[in-house]
Design a protein around this motif. Structure first.
Motif, mmCIF file in Angstrom:
data_model
loop_
_atom_site.group_PDB
_atom_site.id
_atom_site.type_symbol
_atom_site.label_atom_id
_atom_site.label_comp_id
_atom_site.label_asym_id
_atom_site.label_seq_id
_atom_site.Cartn_x
_atom_site.Cartn_y
_atom_site.Cartn_z
ATOM 1 N N ILE A 146 0.824 -1.216 0.000
ATOM 2 C CA ILE A 146 0.000 0.000 0.000
ATOM 3 C C ILE A 146 0.856 1.263 0.000
ATOM 4 C CG2 ILE A 146 -1.700 1.344 1.288
ATOM 5 C CD1 ILE A 146 -2.913 -1.309 2.247
ATOM 6 N N CYS A 147 1.739 1.390 0.995
ATOM 7 C CA CYS A 147 2.519 2.641 1.078
ATOM 8 C C CYS A 147 3.436 2.800 -0.125
ATOM 9 C CB CYS A 147 3.290 2.730 2.388
ATOM 10 S SG CYS A 147 4.410 1.367 2.698
ATOM 11 N N LEU A 148 4.017 1.726 -0.608
ATOM 12 C CA LEU A 148 4.943 1.840 -1.732
ATOM 13 C C LEU A 148 4.223 2.230 -3.018
ATOM 14 C CD1 LEU A 148 7.354 -1.143 -1.003
ATOM 15 C CD2 LEU A 148 7.779 1.303 -0.688
ATOM 16 N N TRP A 149 3.054 1.660 -3.253
ATOM 17 C CA TRP A 149 2.323 2.024 -4.466
ATOM 18 C C TRP A 149 1.913 3.493 -4.422
ATOM 19 C CZ3 TRP A 149 -2.306 3.935 -6.218
ATOM 20 C CH2 TRP A 149 -2.564 3.755 -7.598
ATOM 21 N N LEU A 150 1.465 3.953 -3.229
ATOM 22 C CA LEU A 150 1.063 5.356 -3.104
ATOM 23 C C LEU A 150 2.261 6.282 -3.302
ATOM 24 C CD1 LEU A 150 -1.461 5.075 -0.136
ATOM 25 C CD2 LEU A 150 -2.009 5.678 -2.505
ATOM 26 N N LEU A 151 3.393 5.927 -2.690
ATOM 27 C CA LEU A 151 4.589 6.765 -2.844
ATOM 28 C C LEU A 151 5.028 6.832 -4.305
ATOM 29 C CD1 LEU A 151 6.832 5.840 0.234
ATOM 30 C CD2 LEU A 151 5.644 8.004 -0.191
ATOM 31 N N LYS A 152 4.914 5.697 -4.987
ATOM 32 C CA LYS A 152 5.314 5.664 -6.397
ATOM 33 C C LYS A 152 4.437 6.594 -7.235
ATOM 34 C CE LYS A 152 6.231 2.653 -10.279
ATOM 35 N NZ LYS A 152 5.670 1.538 -11.019
ATOM 36 N N ASN A 153 3.155 6.659 -6.890
ATOM 37 C CA ASN A 153 2.231 7.458 -7.692
ATOM 38 C C ASN A 153 2.056 8.890 -7.210
ATOM 39 O OD1 ASN A 153 0.714 5.713 -9.894
ATOM 40 N ND2 ASN A 153 1.177 4.404 -8.169
ATOM 41 N N PRO B 17 4.862 11.443 -6.158
ATOM 42 C CA PRO B 17 6.305 11.616 -5.987
ATOM 43 C C PRO B 17 6.716 12.577 -4.873
ATOM 44 C CG PRO B 17 5.657 11.883 -8.286
ATOM 45 C CD PRO B 17 4.408 11.829 -7.502
ATOM 46 N N ASP B 18 5.776 13.423 -4.405
ATOM 47 C CA ASP B 18 6.156 14.378 -3.360
ATOM 48 C C ASP B 18 5.742 13.949 -1.961
ATOM 49 O OD1 ASP B 18 5.417 16.992 -5.701
ATOM 50 O OD2 ASP B 18 7.377 16.154 -5.152
ATOM 51 N N ASP B 19 5.047 12.813 -1.869
ATOM 52 C CA ASP B 19 4.573 12.378 -0.555
ATOM 53 C C ASP B 19 5.651 11.657 0.235
ATOM 54 O OD1 ASP B 19 2.171 13.374 -1.372
ATOM 55 O OD2 ASP B 19 1.084 11.462 -1.269
ATOM 56 N N ARG B 20 5.425 11.628 1.563
ATOM 57 C CA ARG B 20 6.269 10.793 2.409
ATOM 58 C C ARG B 20 5.366 9.883 3.219
ATOM 59 N NH1 ARG B 20 7.610 15.463 3.687
ATOM 60 N NH2 ARG B 20 7.698 15.196 5.939
ATOM 61 N N SER B 21 5.929 8.792 3.703
ATOM 62 C CA SER B 21 5.089 7.836 4.399
ATOM 63 C C SER B 21 5.795 7.225 5.595
ATOM 64 C CB SER B 21 4.649 6.729 3.425
ATOM 65 O OG SER B 21 3.889 5.755 4.101
ATOM 66 N N ASN C 53 11.529 -4.139 0.126
ATOM 67 C CA ASN C 53 10.764 -3.769 -1.065
ATOM 68 C C ASN C 53 10.900 -2.284 -1.375
ATOM 69 O OD1 ASN C 53 9.754 -6.260 -1.993
ATOM 70 N ND2 ASN C 53 8.129 -6.249 -0.467
ATOM 71 N N ALA C 54 11.005 -1.472 -0.310
ATOM 72 C CA ALA C 54 11.192 -0.034 -0.524
ATOM 73 C C ALA C 54 12.523 0.205 -1.219
ATOM 74 C CB ALA C 54 11.134 0.703 0.796
ATOM 75 N N GLU C 55 13.532 -0.561 -0.804
ATOM 76 C CA GLU C 55 14.849 -0.394 -1.406
ATOM 77 C C GLU C 55 14.850 -0.835 -2.861
ATOM 78 O OE1 GLU C 55 17.966 -1.682 1.205
ATOM 79 O OE2 GLU C 55 19.372 -1.666 -0.501
ATOM 80 N N SER C 56 14.236 -1.982 -3.140
ATOM 81 C CA SER C 56 14.279 -2.468 -4.521
ATOM 82 C C SER C 56 13.412 -1.628 -5.460
ATOM 83 C CB SER C 56 13.889 -3.949 -4.601
ATOM 84 O OG SER C 56 12.573 -4.113 -4.143
ATOM 85 N N LEU D 164 10.336 6.810 2.919
ATOM 86 C CA LEU D 164 9.559 5.937 3.789
ATOM 87 C C LEU D 164 10.318 5.613 5.064
ATOM 88 C CD1 LEU D 164 7.093 3.959 4.131
ATOM 89 C CD2 LEU D 164 8.546 2.226 3.067
ATOM 90 N N ALA D 165 9.622 5.679 6.189
ATOM 91 C CA ALA D 165 10.203 5.232 7.455
ATOM 92 C C ALA D 165 9.349 4.088 7.974
ATOM 93 C CB ALA D 165 10.219 6.367 8.467
#
Lengths: 264, 295
Positions: B132-139, B141-145, B161-164, B171-172
């Motif tokens: 969830i958080c990774l897909w949102l961050l990808k779409n 680009p200015d958000d943080r999670s 997964n965040a790294e790859s 993301l924290a």
């Protein structure tokens, strides 16, 4: 050369095996691969939607979305029946066989070109047991869409993500509906042009690939191209023929305009 | 004449039959994915049915299929899966993203684009593999999670997964139990534009019916909702959001099919400052996604 209205649209390419059993299906695979390579050559993006292979290595049918600069413009005259003449691999007596396959090129509609009501679409997908969600692990992500008013169907299972399959099926569905509408409009137009697009082309023999004589003949402009192997590799050779077709088409439309203005 | 045993179509037929005979769910789909994986492809759709497998590949297929015979989920055998257009590593016991959740993230994205045109801070409660958080961050680009999970394995997988996917910068990830008082009041008071969660929501009755793929391999803490109606954790996430959402911020939840009306009632009766905005249907047309907002 001036651009025709749909020239900058993305397309859906569909190939279907025709007459000739296994040999036709092998030929279908080769032609599909030719266009995949041509897309690479032209720097276009290809998204696979459907791909039905047979047990013996052929391709029954396949669909792909191709997007990029001028895709419809360059591929629009590739639609029609392609014919191959050669000795099939399975043939023992060395006799030359003729098999066919059909290429369909459908422009993809832009947002404004087509309106589909969500309630008109029925979606079939893997029926997860009962409650779905966290309660089950599903890997079958195949999606099948039916447009109820027209009965047009699109199915996609090339991706692991159900959402991605749904998005691709939707693109296919929209293109098929759009093309049905387009063809209904064009059906009433009368033209003597050799180079045409649309459903009339679907059953027209447009090109023959003759292996024993190592030549490719496009029946609309005549003339032969040699080095079939190079041609079918989807590079410069195919590109040259396509450019010739475009030039011919432009000449024909100019001629038609002149004749029309002479008559009026 | 029978086809040789080392061509794809024969292998698929063989293993489909074996899976079927052993009551393994999705027998032919499973065989398809495992053979495709051995051949380096994601799906069987583009694999030539006449392709031949080497003896090494045949052995590999057998090894993978034996795992499937033990009801190990395909996603764990293959070690990765796709969530929308993201490819993520999958590792037991971290919950495998479900297709419904692909819809949830699109709803959240639309809400974010609507309310937070510039950048937003997103909290993913129970992040699991990080889908969830990774897909949102990808779409966006200015958000943080910030992502939290009670499981150390989940936190590690989310970080991997965040790294790859090259999103770790924004993301924290924290190992955290949001049911504890301290989590909500001390760490993030009124910070988030969106809290999104796919919390465990399965009822005790449903647990009894779950396939071995879930009960033997996936983290029970990611499934069991708690309480007779499976809503305990959901309610905790709601309480957590009350403290940690900004004014006007949204809480988006994926829940069980019986939960939307129960949740609406709960919010009305017990949650001052939170409004139940709407319940949205999943692709089966059944209500599954709840949108709450802090007034």
């Amino acid at each position: 050369m001036p651009e025709a209205p749909l020239d900058d649209n993305d397309i859906i390419l569909e190939v279907t095996a025709g007459v000739g059993g296994q040999e036709a299906m092998l030929f279908t695979k080769e032609i599909f691969e030719m266009y995949e390579k041509y897309a690479l050559f032209m720097n276009w993006q290809v998204e696979l939607y459907e791909h039905s292979t047979t047990e013996l290595g052929g391709l029954r049918r396949a669909s792909a979305g191709i997007s990029g600069l001028g895709v419809y413009r360059f591929l629009k005259f590739e639609g029609g029946v392609h014919r191959v003449q050669r000795v099939p691999k399975t043939e023992k007596s060395g006799r030359v066989h003729t098999s066919t396959m059909t290429v369909a090129i459908m422009p993809q509609p832009k947002e404004i070109d087509i309106v589909i009501k969500p309630k008109d679409i029925e979606m079939d997908f893997s029926k997860s047991s009962g409650k779905g969600g966290q309660s089950v692990n599903t890997t079958d992500s195949c999606v099948r869409l039916v447009h109820k008013p027209t009965g047009i169907v699109a199915e996609c299972q090339t991706e692991r993500s159900q959402l991605q399959n749904r998005e691709r099926a939707m693109k296919m569905l929209k293109a098929r509906i759009y093309n049905k509408e387009l063809e209904e409009q064009v059906a009433n137009e009368w033209s003597t042009r050799r180079l045409q697009v649309g459903s009339r082309q679907r059953s027209e023999k447009i090109r023959t690939y003759n292996y024993p004589q190592d030549r490719v003949t496009d029946h609309r402009i005549g003339g032969n191209q040699s080095n079939l192997r190079e041609f079918i590799s989807g590079g410069q050779s195919l590109h040259c023929l396509i450019k010739c077709l475009l030039k011919e088409s432009w000449k024909e439309s100019l001629l038609e305009m002149v004749e029309y203005s002479n008559d009026t | 004449m029978r086809s040789p045993v080392n061509i794809v179509s024969s292998i698929l037929t063989k293993w489909t039959r074996i899976f079927s005979h052993n009551q393994v769910p999705e027998p032919s789909t499973s065989a398809g994915y495992l053979v495709a994986h051995v051949l380096g492809k994601k799906t069987i759709a583009t694999v030539s049915k006449q392709a031949r497998l080497s003896s090494k590949q045949l052995l590999h297929v057998q090894q993978l299929c034996l795992q499937r015979l033990q009801r190990r989920p395909v996603q764990y055998i293959v070690g990765e899966w796709d969530f929308c257009d993201l490819t993520l590593k999958m590792k037991p016991p971290v919950l495998i993203p479900r297709p419904e959740t692909e819809e949830l993230v699109h709803l959240v994205l639309a809400d974010l684009n609507d309310r937070c045109p510039s950048s937003a801070l997103i909290m993913d409660v129970g992040c699991g593999s990080g889908a969830i958080c990774l897909w949102l961050l990808k779409n966006r680009p200015d958000d943080r999670s910030i992502a939290v999970d009670i499981s150390t394995e989940a936190c590690q997988l989310t970080r991997d997964n965040a790294e790859s996917t090259d999103l770790l910068r924004r993301l924290a990830v924290h190992r955290c139990d949001v049911t504890t008082e301290s989590a909500s009041t001390l760490k993030w008071p009124q910070s988030f534009d969106v809290v999104v969660s796919n919390p465990p929501y399965i009822t005790p009755a449903e647990m009894a019916d779950l396939d071995p793929e879930l009960t033997w391999y996936e983290d029970e803490r990611a499934l069991l909702g708690g309480g007779p109606d499976g809503m305990d954790i959901i309610k905790e996430v709601v309480r957590f959001s009350q403290q940690t959402l900004k004014r006007g911020g949204s809480l988006w939840l994926e829940v069980g099919l019986a939960h939307p009306p129960l949740l609406r009632q709960f919010v009305m009766q017990h949650c001052t400052g939170l409004n139940f905005i709407a319940a949205h249907p999943d692709f089966t047309g059944r209500l599954r996604f709840c949108h709450l907002q802090k007034s």
